[in-house]
Design an enzyme around this catalytic site. Structure first.
Site, short mmCIF file in Angstrom:
data_model
loop_
_atom_site.label_atom_id
_atom_site.label_comp_id
_atom_site.label_asym_id
_atom_site.label_seq_id
_atom_site.Cartn_x
_atom_site.Cartn_y
_atom_site.Cartn_z
N THR A 112 0.84 -1.21 0.00
CA THR A 112 0.00 0.00 0.00
C THR A 112 0.87 1.25 0.00
O THR A 112 0.63 2.19 -0.77
CB THR A 112 -0.95 0.00 1.21
N ASN A 116 -6.30 -9.34 -7.75
CA ASN A 116 -6.37 -9.98 -6.44
C ASN A 116 -7.73 -10.62 -6.15
O ASN A 116 -7.84 -11.44 -5.23
CB ASN A 116 -6.04 -8.96 -5.35
N GLN A 144 0.20 -10.09 -6.16
CA GLN A 144 -0.31 -11.45 -6.34
C GLN A 144 0.48 -12.23 -7.39
O GLN A 144 0.16 -13.40 -7.65
CB GLN A 144 -1.80 -11.41 -6.73
N SER A 148 4.61 -7.12 -1.58
CA SER A 148 4.27 -7.17 -0.16
C SER A 148 4.80 -8.45 0.45
O SER A 148 4.71 -9.53 -0.15
CB SER A 148 2.75 -7.10 0.01
N THR A 157 14.13 5.02 9.98
CA THR A 157 15.08 3.92 10.17
C THR A 157 14.52 2.63 9.58
O THR A 157 13.39 2.26 9.84
CB THR A 157 15.36 3.72 11.68
N CYS A 182 -9.35 -5.49 2.08
CA CYS A 182 -8.92 -4.14 2.46
C CYS A 182 -10.08 -3.18 2.66
O CYS A 182 -9.98 -1.99 2.37
CB CYS A 182 -7.95 -3.59 1.42
#
Length: 373
Positions: A70, A146, A174, A194, A232, A320
């Site tokens: 995302t 997806n 995917q 992801s 970081t 989502c």
């Protein structure tokens, strides 16, 4: 034990990966620190970056680590759009919410063309050619949908854009681990991945940015990630996603064969059980792990509840939307206001899926169907 068939939503964390991460837990230093511990952490981080780059046929400097796909999608889209004064950009009606809603939020700052989709779940290339202009600056097309698993013509688009100024952004969440993803061969400028879709942890992702592509940072701060993303780096999770990608790459043939076997068994079992259904999208142009089915005899919400009570865990589409059951924008693009938009379910399988689990899903659907008719 329940039956999990929602691997497109998320995958279980590979225990071997976690064990490997813990082995390297001593590399906890801040990669930006100049002391020995920081330098060791930096070397560990860059080793993970090289590994990810190699798997995508990219260069290490082209890899940016993010909190997930995302963020990667937002970085790519907002980072490019912000560099122009109301640019023309193109996407499809069937993108993931992290792409589609980002474009919708930018309509005041960009001219957005949304490409229609046919009943097979494939973007309309004639419509795309009509919308592509000399002043088009960015194009976003997902590799594998997806919700339906249908593959989009990414290679064809990459070839078309070879001599075009527009940048090509691909959501490959995917795709990786199920089909080959070679950014150079595909002509991709920006690509999102992801960790938790490939048996890695949640909270880590990748943005590939081709050398020479300039973006405005989405998260400002320090000079981490080649000045592209302040903050970081999450070195442990970055190492984990590099490991997950390596395992997905190395085991792709074996995994996809198993996924296809499970999907074919599921369709055959449903047919033999005489449960009425139709496949949404072109099953011959879909990934091995996702199948979306229309059940004309019951609404999605009812079926999801009934299956959940039988300890079978699936979804109606994207995960989502904060746990809600909303009409699928993907199926609506394919079929309009047809009732199948409200009577379809997504099943997604894995190399971990067992034959007995497929049989349990079919048995549960058979029992529900017979109660209703």
């Amino acid at each position: 034990m329940g039956v999990y068939a929602d691997y497109a939503a998320t995958t279980p964390l590979d225990k071997d990966i976690i064990e490997n991460v813990m082995v390297h837990s001593d590399e906890f230093g801040n990669p930006s620190s100049i002391h020995k511990l920081g330098k060791r952490a930096k070397a560990h981080l860059e080793s993970s970056r090289r590994a990810v780059a190699d798997l995508l046929n990219a260069s290490p400097q082209e890899i940016i680590f993010t909190s997930g796909a995302t963020e990667a999608n937002n970085m790519a889209i907002r980072g490019i759009v912000s560099k122009y004064d109301r640019p023309h950009i193109i996407t499809t009606e069937i993108e993931h919410a992290s792409v589609l809603n980002t474009y919708k939020s930018l309509e005041a700052h960009a001219e957005v063309s949304y490409i229609k989709t046919d009943e097979n779940g494939v973007m309309n290339m004639d419509h795309f050619r009509q919308e592509l202009r000399e002043d088009t600056r960015l194009i976003s097309v997902m590799f594998i949908n997806n919700e339906t698993g249908v593959m989009q013509p990414v290679y064809e688009i990459g070839q078309m854009l070879h001599d075009h100024a527009a940048l090509f952004h691909v959501d490959a969440v995917q795709a990786f681990g199920h089909i080959g993803v070679d950014v150079k061969n595909l002509g991709i400028d920006l690509l999102s991945l992801s960790g938790h879709k490939i048996y890695g942890p949640k909270g880590v992702g990748v943005l590939y940015r081709k050398t020479g592509v300039m973006m405005t940072p989405l998260i400002t701060g320090g000079s981490q990630e080649k000045d592209a993303r302040g903050g970081t780096e999450n070195s442990m999770f970055i190492y984990a996603i590099s490991q997950a990608m390596q395992k997905a790459h190395d085991g792709r043939t074996e995994r996809t064969i198993r996924e296809m076997q499970m999907k074919e068994k599921f369709l055959n079992d449903l047919t033999q059980a005489e449960i009425p259904f139709k496949v949404n999208g072109d099953v011959n142009q879909s990934a091995t792990h996702i199948i979306n089915l229309y059940f004309p005899w019951a609404k999605s919400e009812f079926l999801l509840t009934a299956l959940d009570m039988a300890d079978i865990y699936i979804s109606a589409g994207s995960a989502c939307h904060a746990g809600t059951v909303e009409p699928s924008h993907v199926l609506a693009s394919m079929y309009g206001e047809d009732e199948r938009v409200m009577k379809s379910l997504r099943f997604s399988f894995s190399h971990l899926t067992e034959t007995e689990e497929i049989e349990r899903i079919t048995e549960a659907l058979k029992e529900i169907y017979e109660r209703l008719v």
